[in-house]
Design an enzyme around this catalytic site. Sequence first.
Site, PDB file in Angstrom:
ATOM      1  N   ARG A 179       0.855  -1.205   0.000  1.00 31.29           N
ATOM      2  CA  ARG A 179       0.000   0.000   0.000  1.00 31.29           C
ATOM      3  C   ARG A 179       0.878   1.238   0.000  1.00 31.29           C
ATOM      4  O   ARG A 179       0.612   2.220  -0.677  1.00 31.29           O
ATOM      5  CB  ARG A 179      -0.939  -0.018   1.196  1.00 31.29           C
ATOM      6  CG  ARG A 179      -2.246  -0.751   0.959  1.00 31.29           C
ATOM      7  CD  ARG A 179      -2.067  -2.164   0.396  1.00 31.29           C
ATOM      8  NE  ARG A 179      -3.324  -2.844   0.182  1.00 31.29           N
ATOM      9  CZ  ARG A 179      -3.954  -3.596   1.090  1.00 31.29           C
ATOM     10  NH1 ARG A 179      -3.398  -3.812   2.280  1.00 31.29           N
ATOM     11  NH2 ARG A 179      -5.105  -4.158   0.787  1.00 31.29           N
ATOM     12  N   ASP A 208       0.303  -6.767  -3.441  1.00 32.05           N
ATOM     13  CA  ASP A 208      -1.125  -6.465  -3.265  1.00 32.05           C
ATOM     14  C   ASP A 208      -1.564  -5.690  -4.505  1.00 32.05           C
ATOM     15  O   ASP A 208      -0.824  -5.594  -5.487  1.00 32.05           O
ATOM     16  CB  ASP A 208      -1.360  -5.677  -1.964  1.00 32.05           C
ATOM     17  CG  ASP A 208      -2.722  -5.996  -1.336  1.00 32.05           C
ATOM     18  OD1 ASP A 208      -3.741  -5.758  -2.007  1.00 32.05           O
ATOM     19  OD2 ASP A 208      -2.762  -6.497  -0.200  1.00 32.05           O
ATOM     20  N   HIS A 282      -6.364  -9.683  -4.463  1.00 32.31           N
ATOM     21  CA  HIS A 282      -5.378  -8.654  -4.086  1.00 32.31           C
ATOM     22  C   HIS A 282      -4.184  -8.665  -5.043  1.00 32.31           C
ATOM     23  O   HIS A 282      -3.051  -8.455  -4.613  1.00 32.31           O
ATOM     24  CB  HIS A 282      -4.896  -8.876  -2.650  1.00 32.31           C
ATOM     25  CG  HIS A 282      -5.870  -8.390  -1.601  1.00 32.31           C
ATOM     26  ND1 HIS A 282      -5.993  -7.056  -1.256  1.00 32.31           N
ATOM     27  CD2 HIS A 282      -6.766  -9.064  -0.842  1.00 32.31           C
ATOM     28  CE1 HIS A 282      -6.920  -6.938  -0.312  1.00 32.31           C
ATOM     29  NE2 HIS A 282      -7.422  -8.133  -0.048  1.00 32.31           N
ATOM     30  N   ASP A 348      -6.985 -13.956   1.079  1.00 32.35           N
ATOM     31  CA  ASP A 348      -8.096 -13.213   1.682  1.00 32.35           C
ATOM     32  C   ASP A 348      -8.864 -12.398   0.654  1.00 32.35           C
ATOM     33  O   ASP A 348      -8.321 -12.014  -0.375  1.00 32.35           O
ATOM     34  CB  ASP A 348      -7.569 -12.263   2.771  1.00 32.35           C
ATOM     35  CG  ASP A 348      -6.537 -11.289   2.220  1.00 32.35           C
ATOM     36  OD1 ASP A 348      -5.667 -11.734   1.445  1.00 32.35           O
ATOM     37  OD2 ASP A 348      -6.615 -10.087   2.548  1.00 32.35           O
ATOM     38  N   GLU A 349     -10.114 -12.130   0.984  1.00 35.05           N
ATOM     39  CA  GLU A 349     -10.947 -11.123   0.308  1.00 35.05           C
ATOM     40  C   GLU A 349     -10.918 -11.219  -1.217  1.00 35.05           C
ATOM     41  O   GLU A 349     -10.904 -10.199  -1.902  1.00 35.05           O
ATOM     42  CB  GLU A 349     -10.501  -9.714   0.733  1.00 35.05           C
ATOM     43  CG  GLU A 349     -10.643  -9.462   2.204  1.00 35.05           C
ATOM     44  CD  GLU A 349     -10.161  -8.084   2.620  1.00 35.05           C
ATOM     45  OE1 GLU A 349     -10.893  -7.424   3.391  1.00 35.05           O
ATOM     46  OE2 GLU A 349      -9.066  -7.660   2.198  1.00 35.05           O
ATOM     47  N   ASP A 442      -3.249  -0.956  12.235  1.00 31.09           N
ATOM     48  CA  ASP A 442      -3.622   0.180  11.381  1.00 31.09           C
ATOM     49  C   ASP A 442      -4.846   0.906  11.937  1.00 31.09           C
ATOM     50  O   ASP A 442      -5.169   2.003  11.484  1.00 31.09           O
ATOM     51  CB  ASP A 442      -3.888  -0.271   9.934  1.00 31.09           C
ATOM     52  CG  ASP A 442      -4.936  -1.377   9.820  1.00 31.09           C
ATOM     53  OD1 ASP A 442      -5.001  -2.228  10.731  1.00 31.09           O
ATOM     54  OD2 ASP A 442      -5.682  -1.383   8.828  1.00 31.09           O
ATOM     55  N   TRP A 486      -1.208  -2.870   8.427  1.00 33.00           N
ATOM     56  CA  TRP A 486      -1.595  -2.542   7.047  1.00 33.00           C
ATOM     57  C   TRP A 486      -1.316  -1.054   6.838  1.00 33.00           C
ATOM     58  O   TRP A 486      -1.458  -0.257   7.777  1.00 33.00           O
ATOM     59  CB  TRP A 486      -3.083  -2.855   6.835  1.00 33.00           C
ATOM     60  CG  TRP A 486      -3.392  -4.299   7.094  1.00 33.00           C
ATOM     61  CD1 TRP A 486      -3.958  -4.825   8.217  1.00 33.00           C
ATOM     62  CD2 TRP A 486      -3.106  -5.411   6.236  1.00 33.00           C
ATOM     63  NE1 TRP A 486      -4.045  -6.190   8.107  1.00 33.00           N
ATOM     64  CE2 TRP A 486      -3.531  -6.573   6.897  1.00 33.00           C
ATOM     65  CE3 TRP A 486      -2.522  -5.536   4.972  1.00 33.00           C
ATOM     66  CZ2 TRP A 486      -3.399  -7.847   6.343  1.00 33.00           C
ATOM     67  CZ3 TRP A 486      -2.404  -6.794   4.413  1.00 33.00           C
ATOM     68  CH2 TRP A 486      -2.833  -7.931   5.089  1.00 33.00           C
ATOM     69  N   THR A 487      -0.967  -0.686   5.614  1.00 27.94           N
ATOM     70  CA  THR A 487      -0.467   0.687   5.463  1.00 27.94           C
ATOM     71  C   THR A 487      -1.254   1.551   4.477  1.00 27.94           C
ATOM     72  O   THR A 487      -0.713   2.502   3.934  1.00 27.94           O
ATOM     73  CB  THR A 487       1.032   0.667   5.075  1.00 27.94           C
ATOM     74  OG1 THR A 487       1.180  -0.038   3.836  1.00 27.94           O
ATOM     75  CG2 THR A 487       1.866   0.014   6.148  1.00 27.94           C
ATOM     76  N   GLU A 488      -2.535   1.230   4.266  1.00 30.87           N
ATOM     77  CA  GLU A 488      -3.348   2.124   3.437  1.00 30.87           C
ATOM     78  C   GLU A 488      -3.237   3.561   3.950  1.00 30.87           C
ATOM     79  O   GLU A 488      -3.096   4.502   3.171  1.00 30.87           O
ATOM     80  CB  GLU A 488      -4.823   1.720   3.464  1.00 30.87           C
ATOM     81  CG  GLU A 488      -5.152   0.460   2.688  1.00 30.87           C
ATOM     82  CD  GLU A 488      -5.136  -0.772   3.570  1.00 30.87           C
ATOM     83  OE1 GLU A 488      -4.415  -0.776   4.600  1.00 30.87           O
ATOM     84  OE2 GLU A 488      -5.833  -1.752   3.233  1.00 30.87           O
TER      85      GLU A 488
HETATM   86  C1  ACM Z   1      -6.830  -8.976   5.759  1.00 30.89           C
HETATM   87  O1  ACM Z   1      -6.868  -8.099   6.631  1.00 30.89           O
HETATM   88  N1  ACM Z   1      -7.489  -8.802   4.627  1.00 30.89           N
HETATM   89  C2  ACM Z   1      -6.097 -10.200   5.947  1.00 30.89           C
END
Ligand code: ACM
Length: 632
Positions: A179, A208, A282, A348-349, A442, A486-488
């Site tokens: 990110r 990602d 991702h 994930d996702e 985060d 996480w670094t968004e």
């Molecule tokens: C995640 O936070 N999507 C693993």
Amino acid sequence: MAAHMKTTIVCLTALVLAPAAAPAATASLIPQPVSVEMRPGAFRLQAGTAIVAPPGVAEARQVAGYLASVLAAPTGWQLKVSESTYPLLRRNAIVLGLSGQSPAPVQPEGYELVVTQRGVRIQSPTPAGLFYGVQTLLQLLPPEIESQTRREAAWTVPCVHIVDYPRFAWRGMMLDVSRHFFTKEFVKQYIDRMARYKMNVFHWHLTDDNGWRIEIKGLPQLTQVGAWRVPRLAKWGTREAPREGEAATDGGFYTQDDIREVVAYARQRFVTVVPEIEMPGHSLAALAAYPELSCTGGPFQVNPGSNFYEKVDNAFCPGNEKTFEFIDKVFSEVAPLFPSEYVHIGGDECFKGFWKACAKCQRRMADEHLSNVEELQSYLVRRAEKILESKGKKLIGWDEILEGGLAPNAAVMSWRGMEGGIAAAKMNHQVVMTPTNFVYLDYYQGDPSLEPSTFGRLLLSTCYRFEPTPEGVDPKFILGGQGNLWTESVPTPRHAEYMTWPRGFALAEVFWSPKASRNWDDFASRVEMQFQRLDAAQVNYARTMYDVTLTGVRDVAGKPAVRMSTELTGCDIYYTFDGTNPDSFTAKYSGEPVAIPGDASVVKAIAWRGGRASGRVVTLAARDLTARLERQ
Ligand code: ACM
Ligand code: ZN
């Protein structure tokens, strides 16, 4: 802070001069060791103090060298490192000994640390244990020991006997470098800092939608195209998509030499680097480089933080054999770079909507008798596992890899709560617990009105309550836990530090110390002492634990009211509704929610502690407070 430091120096000086009968000092260690027995007196480090490593063990010698180098910057002394066997203390020396040379039995990463006025001895069955003993020793020295430049201080260590070992084998921190890109220099600093608190797994989120960060020589477009995006500053998720012809100038990547350098650096600190290569979702940065691996064909652009999920395809096509050739090529280069037993494949996702409309995916599902797209993801993950196993690695993935059936030997990293981890452990799979509500670094750590914009909420005290081993699960399947950064909304190294500390302290203690020794008040006072060390090390951290938290509630009459709380005990809270800044002369919070006067436009509150303002004034528009209330 300066006043605190002066006091510390004075106390320690007094200790050295004090007769042997002086009361024992206290230690302020994080993570809290298994057993600490303070004794009167202190050892004084001097220019002539020797560091002695056991003979003929390279890793132990390297720990001795590490200690000498950490001590050198602040003291200005190059302590001599030699190799010898000393079963007992040697005068004016720090002796590192591997067990077999001492009767003290400790666990593999455990150590015994003895400090007397004569000298220091650290004993362990392993070099890793010696390293952890060295970390404890460093924390027993004054905070100035963390300085990168020469400092004046009394370099004394209180006499103590410590026996210590970790609760969990996996004591992790994850850093997302997709990110926002972080240089290898910063990554090394980050690893160094986590190792100071006895954490031992660095999970490197390398790929990602927003950047592919690892050089793959056989797939050069991954970094030529995938490592770069257009520059944007607006709030993540609301950013303008790339404009026609706009140059992608924001980003970066690690060459394979960089990776080897970071891995070697981590290894010297007994930190295992676990790389994460995301699939099947991702993966927009990879698809920007190789659009033929998608279901829809592209073209794609590396996402700069704009809203695209479910609108733009960001998953590999599991119907296409080229996807598996790609995975094989990537892992062929990734596996040898990382000594880690595990490679993380994300999982994930993954938005699977494009798979439903893809002829290749439909063909695959028919051929493999897969009844839904979850099983199609599972098909991909199982093949990824076979590929990894062919290269000597085990697979770990986020808990979505359970959907559609878990790959035979996969470990699960549980993030959507603990449920995925519990299910996996019950199927006799290894688990790392990283639930959002306890470890997502985060998230906001203080009142959102005072903090940079981000998601969710995770207070220091909540981190400290994390329990990685759920009831009814065999603890042997719980490898441990991990903090995830996480670094968004983390664009700079300083802010990454800010988000990590002190919550990282809480997690370090959760992962290392005996559950029974957890004590919030005691921990909070040790955090304050650690802040002096971070100051000396010039590492950024959040002081949000000194602030007031405002919560919208309804009073007994059902009217909007505000509850005020602090994480630290022993604070008084003062508040106003008239817009003036509160202090110890304004209204004092009684502990019961206060009704918000009908015409008040703003609530302001501050915590006082020890006769002084402890943190910042929290200012919240009354309507925002009631809006928060409505959302609860
Ligand atoms: C995640 O936070 N999507 C693993
Ligand atoms: Zn497809």
